[in-house]
Design a protein around this motif. Structure first.
Motif, PDB file in Angstrom:
ATOM      1  N   ALA A  44       4.578  -0.423   6.437  1.00 30.23           N
ATOM      2  CA  ALA A  44       5.742  -1.522   6.070  1.00 30.23           C
ATOM      3  C   ALA A  44       6.214  -1.528   5.167  1.00 30.23           C
ATOM      4  O   ALA A  44       7.407  -1.851   4.036  1.00 30.23           O
ATOM      5  CB  ALA A  44       4.440  -2.863   6.080  1.00 30.23           C
ATOM      6  N   VAL A  45       5.774  -0.927   4.254  1.00 28.05           N
ATOM      7  CA  VAL A  45       5.933  -0.328   2.199  1.00 28.05           C
ATOM      8  C   VAL A  45       7.667   0.350   2.697  1.00 28.05           C
ATOM      9  O   VAL A  45       7.978   0.625   2.210  1.00 28.05           O
ATOM     10  CB  VAL A  45       4.808   0.219   1.435  1.00 28.05           C
ATOM     11  N   ALA A  46       6.590   1.460   3.342  1.00 26.37           N
ATOM     12  CA  ALA A  46       8.166   2.642   3.338  1.00 26.37           C
ATOM     13  C   ALA A  46       9.529   2.367   4.094  1.00 26.37           C
ATOM     14  O   ALA A  46       9.872   1.961   3.674  1.00 26.37           O
ATOM     15  CB  ALA A  46       8.005   3.523   4.905  1.00 26.37           C
ATOM     16  N   LEU A  47       9.101   0.939   5.467  1.00 30.71           N
ATOM     17  CA  LEU A  47      10.311   0.657   5.778  1.00 30.71           C
ATOM     18  C   LEU A  47      10.764  -0.882   4.936  1.00 30.71           C
ATOM     19  O   LEU A  47      12.270  -0.231   4.871  1.00 30.71           O
ATOM     20  CB  LEU A  47       9.504  -0.438   7.419  1.00 30.71           C
ATOM     21  N   GLY A  48      10.169  -0.937   3.989  1.00 31.06           N
ATOM     22  CA  GLY A  48      10.389  -2.151   3.534  1.00 31.06           C
ATOM     23  C   GLY A  48      11.672  -1.347   2.011  1.00 31.06           C
ATOM     24  O   GLY A  48      12.483  -1.877   1.854  1.00 31.06           O
ATOM     25  N   HIS A  49      10.691   0.572   1.882  1.00 29.66           N
ATOM     26  CA  HIS A  49      12.096   0.621   0.897  1.00 29.66           C
ATOM     27  C   HIS A  49      13.378   1.694   1.213  1.00 29.66           C
ATOM     28  O   HIS A  49      13.420   1.849   0.671  1.00 29.66           O
ATOM     29  CB  HIS A  49      10.448   1.955   0.242  1.00 29.66           C
ATOM     30  N   GLY A  50      13.117   1.406   2.396  1.00 28.79           N
ATOM     31  CA  GLY A  50      14.205   2.144   3.524  1.00 28.79           C
ATOM     32  C   GLY A  50      13.343   3.608   3.621  1.00 28.79           C
ATOM     33  O   GLY A  50      15.131   4.273   3.865  1.00 28.79           O
ATOM     34  N   PRO A  52      12.682   6.070   5.658  1.00 28.41           N
ATOM     35  CA  PRO A  52      11.886   5.687   7.829  1.00 28.41           C
ATOM     36  C   PRO A  52      11.280   7.530   7.993  1.00 28.41           C
ATOM     37  O   PRO A  52      10.166   7.347   8.903  1.00 28.41           O
ATOM     38  CB  PRO A  52      13.034   5.518   8.266  1.00 28.41           C
ATOM     39  N   HIS A  53      11.253   8.226   7.010  1.00 26.60           N
ATOM     40  CA  HIS A  53      11.200   9.846   6.633  1.00 26.60           C
ATOM     41  C   HIS A  53       9.435   9.212   6.519  1.00 26.60           C
ATOM     42  O   HIS A  53       8.568   9.646   7.227  1.00 26.60           O
ATOM     43  CB  HIS A  53      11.417  10.930   6.004  1.00 26.60           C
ATOM     44  N   HIS A  54       9.053   8.922   5.456  1.00 26.42           N
ATOM     45  CA  HIS A  54       7.494   8.083   4.899  1.00 26.42           C
ATOM     46  C   HIS A  54       6.981   7.480   5.867  1.00 26.42           C
ATOM     47  O   HIS A  54       5.735   6.944   5.957  1.00 26.42           O
ATOM     48  CB  HIS A  54       7.480   8.423   3.816  1.00 26.42           C
ATOM     49  N   ALA A  55       7.835   6.685   6.618  1.00 25.69           N
ATOM     50  CA  ALA A  55       7.099   5.342   7.989  1.00 25.69           C
ATOM     51  C   ALA A  55       6.539   6.264   8.910  1.00 25.69           C
ATOM     52  O   ALA A  55       5.872   5.612   9.922  1.00 25.69           O
ATOM     53  CB  ALA A  55       8.228   4.292   8.129  1.00 25.69           C
ATOM     54  N   LEU A  56       7.149   7.124   9.249  1.00 19.61           N
ATOM     55  CA  LEU A  56       6.718   8.600  10.202  1.00 19.61           C
ATOM     56  C   LEU A  56       5.609   8.614  11.043  1.00 19.61           C
ATOM     57  O   LEU A  56       5.125   8.309  11.605  1.00 19.61           O
ATOM     58  CB  LEU A  56       7.884   9.647  11.012  1.00 19.61           C
ATOM     59  N   LEU A  57       5.047   8.918   9.924  1.00 20.28           N
ATOM     60  CA  LEU A  57       3.303   9.376  10.425  1.00 20.28           C
ATOM     61  C   LEU A  57       2.295   8.046  10.242  1.00 20.28           C
ATOM     62  O   LEU A  57       1.881   7.750  11.344  1.00 20.28           O
ATOM     63  CB  LEU A  57       2.670  10.298   9.202  1.00 20.28           C
ATOM     64  N   PRO A  58       2.721   7.322   9.364  1.00 18.34           N
ATOM     65  CA  PRO A  58       1.670   5.779   9.868  1.00 18.34           C
ATOM     66  C   PRO A  58       1.973   4.941  10.648  1.00 18.34           C
ATOM     67  O   PRO A  58       0.919   4.619  11.774  1.00 18.34           O
ATOM     68  CB  PRO A  58       1.849   5.618   8.837  1.00 18.34           C
ATOM     69  N   ALA A  59       2.948   5.535  11.725  1.00 14.62           N
ATOM     70  CA  ALA A  59       3.596   4.719  12.887  1.00 14.62           C
ATOM     71  C   ALA A  59       2.990   5.569  13.476  1.00 14.62           C
ATOM     72  O   ALA A  59       2.110   4.831  14.499  1.00 14.62           O
ATOM     73  CB  ALA A  59       4.865   4.353  12.927  1.00 14.62           C
ATOM     74  N   LEU A  60       2.593   6.954  13.843  1.00  7.82           N
ATOM     75  CA  LEU A  60       1.853   7.521  14.799  1.00  7.82           C
ATOM     76  C   LEU A  60       1.012   7.845  14.793  1.00  7.82           C
ATOM     77  O   LEU A  60       0.234   7.675  16.072  1.00  7.82           O
ATOM     78  CB  LEU A  60       2.916   8.835  14.512  1.00  7.82           C
ATOM     79  N   LEU A  61       0.098   7.153  13.433  1.00  4.44           N
ATOM     80  CA  LEU A  61      -1.602   6.965  13.239  1.00  4.44           C
ATOM     81  C   LEU A  61      -1.961   5.697  14.640  1.00  4.44           C
ATOM     82  O   LEU A  61      -2.594   5.559  15.184  1.00  4.44           O
ATOM     83  CB  LEU A  61      -1.736   7.145  12.067  1.00  4.44           C
ATOM     84  N   ILE A  62      -0.851   4.856  14.021  1.00  6.86           N
ATOM     85  CA  ILE A  62      -1.006   3.616  14.382  1.00  6.86           C
ATOM     86  C   ILE A  62      -1.030   3.705  16.804  1.00  6.86           C
ATOM     87  O   ILE A  62      -1.337   3.381  16.758  1.00  6.86           O
ATOM     88  CB  ILE A  62      -0.192   2.850  14.030  1.00  6.86           C
ATOM     89  N   LEU A  63       0.195   4.324  16.650  1.00  4.69           N
ATOM     90  CA  LEU A  63      -0.287   4.257  18.214  1.00  4.69           C
ATOM     91  C   LEU A  63      -1.065   5.124  18.581  1.00  4.69           C
ATOM     92  O   LEU A  63      -1.265   4.814  19.592  1.00  4.69           O
ATOM     93  CB  LEU A  63       1.204   5.727  18.355  1.00  4.69           C
ATOM     94  N   ALA A  64      -1.646   6.594  17.934  1.00 10.98           N
ATOM     95  CA  ALA A  64      -2.446   7.154  18.582  1.00 10.98           C
ATOM     96  C   ALA A  64      -4.086   6.279  18.491  1.00 10.98           C
ATOM     97  O   ALA A  64      -4.865   6.570  19.444  1.00 10.98           O
ATOM     98  CB  ALA A  64      -2.856   8.307  17.475  1.00 10.98           C
ATOM     99  N   PHE A  65      -4.198   5.480  17.569  1.00  5.76           N
ATOM    100  CA  PHE A  65      -5.295   4.694  17.701  1.00  5.76           C
ATOM    101  C   PHE A  65      -4.687   3.822  19.317  1.00  5.76           C
ATOM    102  O   PHE A  65      -6.141   3.230  19.647  1.00  5.76           O
ATOM    103  CB  PHE A  65      -5.184   4.027  16.036  1.00  5.76           C
ATOM    104  N   LEU A  66      -4.300   3.001  18.821  1.00  7.28           N
ATOM    105  CA  LEU A  66      -3.742   2.398  20.628  1.00  7.28           C
ATOM    106  C   LEU A  66      -4.280   2.978  21.195  1.00  7.28           C
ATOM    107  O   LEU A  66      -4.923   2.006  22.584  1.00  7.28           O
ATOM    108  CB  LEU A  66      -2.063   1.441  20.095  1.00  7.28           C
ATOM    109  N   LEU A  67      -3.307   4.323  21.336  1.00  5.35           N
ATOM    110  CA  LEU A  67      -3.717   5.138  22.811  1.00  5.35           C
ATOM    111  C   LEU A  67      -5.116   4.953  22.808  1.00  5.35           C
ATOM    112  O   LEU A  67      -5.990   4.799  24.115  1.00  5.35           O
ATOM    113  CB  LEU A  67      -2.967   6.026  23.189  1.00  5.35           C
ATOM    114  N   GLY A  68      -5.636   5.515  21.496  1.00  2.00           N
ATOM    115  CA  GLY A  68      -6.871   5.576  22.303  1.00  2.00           C
ATOM    116  C   GLY A  68      -8.146   4.318  22.680  1.00  2.00           C
ATOM    117  O   GLY A  68      -8.928   4.365  23.418  1.00  2.00           O
ATOM    118  N   GLY A  69      -7.909   3.144  21.792  1.00  6.33           N
ATOM    119  CA  GLY A  69      -8.263   1.677  22.251  1.00  6.33           C
ATOM    120  C   GLY A  69      -7.441   1.670  23.843  1.00  6.33           C
ATOM    121  O   GLY A  69      -8.886   0.965  24.842  1.00  6.33           O
ATOM    122  N   ILE A  70      -6.444   1.390  24.699  1.00  8.44           N
ATOM    123  CA  ILE A  70      -6.347   1.674  26.272  1.00  8.44           C
ATOM    124  C   ILE A  70      -7.383   2.536  26.422  1.00  8.44           C
ATOM    125  O   ILE A  70      -7.965   2.228  27.315  1.00  8.44           O
ATOM    126  CB  ILE A  70      -5.007   2.357  25.788  1.00  8.44           C
TER     127      ILE A  70
END
Length: 231
Positions: A44-50, A52-70
């Protein structure tokens, strides 16, 4: 598996989550492999600062964790209840082992971190609640809140004197695992990932032996429901 065995497995898995999270935090410079609240804030902080490059890795980690939960939830739903623990631990072992191989083969690719987040997401489906608190998951803020709440009730003499101990031990297990992960990374670097891979595999084998030696349950038992706890 009896309650003491479930509790022991849970505390070890909580420590394992702390160990893996410490490795991820050090390697990723402030991001996590199991603490998704922190990654969400970073995203969220990376998005708020505009940025997107630094927002990519945390987004991928969140998606990977979600996939693991699934994956963990799917395995839990499809597996007979008494075999859920060894099956999901076997899946976690395979993923963490793959992460170890990826880390040593291509240290800068980031694939290993995503695999670890996948494994930690799946781990949350291993064990259900044990008498009012939950071990073996990456949700430890809830345990810390439970510790404070139950300790307050004990001090006010409105609850059991030792009800807070379980939540305290869960939090302490994460702390011990995180310290161990930090020390191991300092001495072994990425080879420190061999330890959680071996530990998860050993727990999967032990769970299989314990369940195979125990009497089969009477009737049909549904797999335990997975309850998310806010962190």
């Amino acid at each position: 598996m009896t309650r003491p065995w479930h509790l022991g497995f849970g505390l070890i898995l909580t420590a394992l989550a702390g160990y893996v999270d410490a490795l991820g935090f050090i390697r990723l410079g402030g991001l996590y492999t199991s603490f998704m609240s922190g990654n969400t804030t970073q995203f969220a902080v990376a998005l708020g600062h505009g940025d997107p490059h630094h927002a990519l890795l945390p987004a991928l980690l969140i998606l990977a964790f979600l996939l693991g939960g699934i994956c963990g939830g799917g395995l839990s739903a499809l597996t007979p209840a008494r075999w859920v623990t060894p099956v999901i631990l076997g899946f976690e072992t395979a993923v963490v082992t793959a992460a170890f191989q990826a880390a040593t083969a291509a240290p800068d690719s980031g694939i290993a971190s995503l695999m670890l987040a996948l494994a930690m997401g799946a781990q949350n489906a291993v064990l259900s609640y044990v008498q009012g608190f939950r071990a073996g998951t990456t949700f430890v803020t809830g345990a810390l809140f439970g510790l404070g709440q139950k300790l307050a009730l004990a001090l006010a003499r409105r609850g059991a004197r030792t009800a807070w101990v379980g939540d305290g031990v869960v939090w302490f297990s994460l702390l011990v695992g995180s310290v161990a992960g930090t020390v191991a990374y300092g001495k072994l670097a990425l080879y420190a990932l061999a330890i959680p891979a071996g530990l998860a595999g050993s727990l999967a084998l032990l769970a299989t032996i314990l369940i195979a030696r125990s009497a089969p349950p009477k009737g049909v038992v549904k797999a335990p429901a997975i309850k998310a706890v806010a962190k």
